[in-house]
Design a protein around this motif. Structure first.
Motif, PDB file in Angstrom:
ATOM      1  N   LEU A 116       4.080   3.486   0.879  1.00 25.81           N
ATOM      2  CA  LEU A 116       3.901   4.766   0.375  1.00 25.81           C
ATOM      3  C   LEU A 116       4.066   5.545   1.197  1.00 25.81           C
ATOM      4  CD1 LEU A 116       0.479   3.556  -0.260  1.00 25.81           C
ATOM      5  CD2 LEU A 116       1.893   3.689  -2.643  1.00 25.81           C
ATOM      6  N   LYS A 172       3.960   9.683   1.921  1.00 26.67           N
ATOM      7  CA  LYS A 172       3.546  10.913   1.886  1.00 26.67           C
ATOM      8  C   LYS A 172       4.445  12.580   1.970  1.00 26.67           C
ATOM      9  CE  LYS A 172      -2.023   9.798   1.602  1.00 26.67           C
ATOM     10  NZ  LYS A 172      -2.976  10.514   1.548  1.00 26.67           N
ATOM     11  N   GLY A 195       2.928  12.142  -8.283  1.00 20.79           N
ATOM     12  CA  GLY A 195       3.397  10.944  -7.088  1.00 20.79           C
ATOM     13  C   GLY A 195       4.121  10.085  -8.205  1.00 20.79           C
ATOM     14  N   GLU A 208       7.005   4.423  -3.489  1.00 18.17           N
ATOM     15  CA  GLU A 208       5.769   5.534  -3.992  1.00 18.17           C
ATOM     16  C   GLU A 208       5.640   6.627  -2.971  1.00 18.17           C
ATOM     17  OE1 GLU A 208       1.310   5.536  -5.292  1.00 18.17           O
ATOM     18  OE2 GLU A 208       2.323   3.880  -6.003  1.00 18.17           O
ATOM     19  N   VAL A 255       3.336  10.360  -3.056  1.00 16.97           N
ATOM     20  CA  VAL A 255       2.508   9.532  -4.078  1.00 16.97           C
ATOM     21  C   VAL A 255       1.711  11.071  -2.723  1.00 16.97           C
ATOM     22  CG1 VAL A 255       1.533   8.340  -2.335  1.00 16.97           C
ATOM     23  CG2 VAL A 255      -0.255   9.153  -4.025  1.00 16.97           C
TER      24      VAL A 255
END
Length: 125
Positions: free
Chosen positions: A9, A11, A37, A48, A50
């Motif tokens: 993940l 950001k 996302g 990912e 997100v």
């Protein structure tokens, strides 16, 4: 623990810019999208993007992406405007590696495993 699937993940500070980088510049295929996302296929795993982050990249985190042909991959990325952080070279551990960064500065290690490297050795009897 019985792990069935995994994802990395991230950001990003600018989700749209990062999505364009991973989708269009690196050419990663999209597994799925959802409000806030995007999940990309990443070889045998997923990446990912997100939400929105504000802490930036950490020098302690890198993505390790194995490619078939490192020189061709670098040439393709150069044609798309990517300047490698470090040119391809053979590492002491025998892998060919080059480094690039995503828009937030997350290091991406591009790796080609040479034909004679132990990772390619068939250990089946």
């Amino acid at each position: 623990m019985d792990v069935l699937s995994s994802r990395v993940l991230l950001k990003p500070s600018d989700p749209e810019k990062s999505t364009v980088f991973y989708r269009d510049t690196l050419g990663l295929a999209i597994y799925r999208t959802f409000p806030g996302g995007t999940v990309f296929f990443l070889g045998q795993g997923f990446l990912e993007l997100v939400g929105r982050g504000d802490a930036g990249a950490s020098p302690d985190v890198a993505l390790w992406l194995q490619v078939r042909d490192l020189p061709a991959t670098i040439a393709e990325l150069r044609a798309k405007g990517v300047v490698p952080d470090r040119e391809p070279r053979r590492e002491p551990w025998g892998l060919d590696e080059a480094w690039i960064s995503d828009p937030d500065g997350t290091r991406i290690v591009l790796v080609q495993i040479p034909a004679d490297h132990p990772l390619r050795t068939d250990v089946r009897q």
